[in-house]
Design a protein around this motif. Structure first.
Motif, PDB file in Angstrom:
ATOM      1  N   THR A  21      95.814  36.835 141.138  1.00 22.15           N
ATOM      2  CA  THR A  21      95.070  35.678 141.444  1.00 22.15           C
ATOM      3  C   THR A  21      95.268  35.236 142.831  1.00 22.15           C
ATOM      4  O   THR A  21      94.792  34.529 143.357  1.00 22.15           O
ATOM      5  CB  THR A  21      95.747  34.419 140.375  1.00 22.15           C
ATOM      6  N   GLN A 240      96.302  38.084 131.393  1.00 19.38           N
ATOM      7  CA  GLN A 240      94.832  38.506 131.847  1.00 19.38           C
ATOM      8  C   GLN A 240      94.272  39.741 131.184  1.00 19.38           C
ATOM      9  O   GLN A 240      94.981  40.759 130.855  1.00 19.38           O
ATOM     10  CB  GLN A 240      94.709  38.544 133.262  1.00 19.38           C
ATOM     11  N   SER A 242      90.922  42.453 131.626  1.00 25.66           N
ATOM     12  CA  SER A 242      90.125  43.039 132.563  1.00 25.66           C
ATOM     13  C   SER A 242      89.233  44.065 132.158  1.00 25.66           C
ATOM     14  O   SER A 242      89.912  44.937 131.238  1.00 25.66           O
ATOM     15  CB  SER A 242      90.661  43.277 134.022  1.00 25.66           C
ATOM     16  N   ARG A 261      89.696  37.797 133.025  1.00 25.19           N
ATOM     17  CA  ARG A 261      89.607  36.466 132.761  1.00 25.19           C
ATOM     18  C   ARG A 261      91.010  36.055 131.897  1.00 25.19           C
ATOM     19  O   ARG A 261      91.486  37.071 131.430  1.00 25.19           O
ATOM     20  CB  ARG A 261      88.631  36.116 131.314  1.00 25.19           C
ATOM     21  N   PHE A 262      91.721  35.073 132.327  1.00 23.13           N
ATOM     22  CA  PHE A 262      92.803  34.646 131.649  1.00 23.13           C
ATOM     23  C   PHE A 262      93.041  34.230 130.200  1.00 23.13           C
ATOM     24  O   PHE A 262      92.017  33.420 130.045  1.00 23.13           O
ATOM     25  CB  PHE A 262      93.902  33.332 132.713  1.00 23.13           C
TER      26      PHE A 262
END
Length: 285
Positions: A21, A240, A242, A261-262
């Protein structure tokens, strides 16, 4: 296809595993870098969030329809010093934007935290499974700008395990890494950063592959404040997921696209990210 070419393809694809992030690109894994080989990987990433998890994990929208987005550009490099040692470095630049209904847009940009490290390859099992340990120094490239990071130096120690295999008639690889990072200074957080990746080739020439990654950060600090800018929070956690796709144009060049995406978190924005990395290899020996 020669073993060297196969290994080169796998190494390309495992170089960029996760875009955090903070828009800092880093590589993990136990696969060794050939002595005299320089890997250069510029990447660009986009991060977006309009909601958050509070300190107890309860989800809510940002105030005033707030929307946070960040564009990051990172230059990553890795050089094989010998059969046992490799030097790594990354320099990131970010542009952060935060919009709220009825309020002026706020933004910040600049270089963030440079990371420089030394990786030592501990051992291998039949040249299929590899183990490594890496020490990294974190150096802020900014001052008097608390919207770009903590403004504190830090250090990290990371262990990694990597390997290759087969699934049916396709080749596979995996990487798993766990690092403990400490920032030095007032309320400097201590963090556990972890990730695990599984990849699968799609053709016999190792030109295309897909991967899935699970990663996260658990950060602890006496400073419990929340900010929409992820790289300034000190006490938080997230998990997360991915997925990625990689294509190798030649033995020297590859491209890697990933999106994440978290899934869960605490005291952090609920982020969605996309990244694109170009990987280039130069041999000096």
């Amino acid at each position: 296809m020669s073993l060297l070419k196969t290994f080169t393809k796998i190494l390309f694809f495992t170089l960029i595993l996760f875009i955090t992030t903070e828009s800092v690109s880093y590589a993990d894994g136990g696969f060794p870098t050939r002595p005299g080989r320089l890997l250069i990987a510029p990447s660009v990433s986009y991060f977006f969030a309009n909601s958050q998890w509070d300190s107890t994990g309860v989800k809510s929208r940002f105030p005033n329809n707030g929307k946070f987005s960040s564009v990051g550009v990172t230059l990553y490099a890795e050089y094989g010093i010998s059969r046992k040692f490799a030097a790594v470095a990354s320099i990131p630049f970010v542009y952060n934007m935060y919009d709220q209904t009825g309020l002026p847009q706020s933004s910040s940009s600049g270089l963030t935290d440079m990371e420089t490290g030394l990786r030592y390859y501990l051992a291998n099992i039949d040249f299929v499974y590899y183990f490594s340990i890496q020490g990294t120094a974190i150096t802020p490239l900014y001052s008097n700008n608390n919207s770009l990071g903590y403004g504190q130096e830090g250090a990290e120690l990371k262990l990694a395990f990597s390997g290759t295999g087969h699934l049916g008639g396709l080749s596979t690889y995996f990487n798993a890494a766990d690092g403990v990072r400490q920032y030095f200074g007032t309320n400097g957080p201590i963090q556990n950063r972890y990730n695990a990746t599984f990849g699968l080739t799609l053709d016999e020439d190792y030109e295309n592959q897909v991967s899935a990654t699970v990663s996260g950060i658990y950060s602890q600090s006496n400073d419990k404040r929340f900010s929409v800018i992820p790289q300034t929070n000190k006490d938080f956690s997230f998990l997360q997921a991915s997925i990625g796709f990689g294509h190798s144009f030649t033995r020297e060049t590859s491209l890697f696209l990933s999106g994440g995406r978290f899934l869960t978190g605490r005291n952090t924005g609920i982020g969605t990210s996309v990244s694109l990395a170009f990987i280039y290899r130069l041999d000096y020996k």
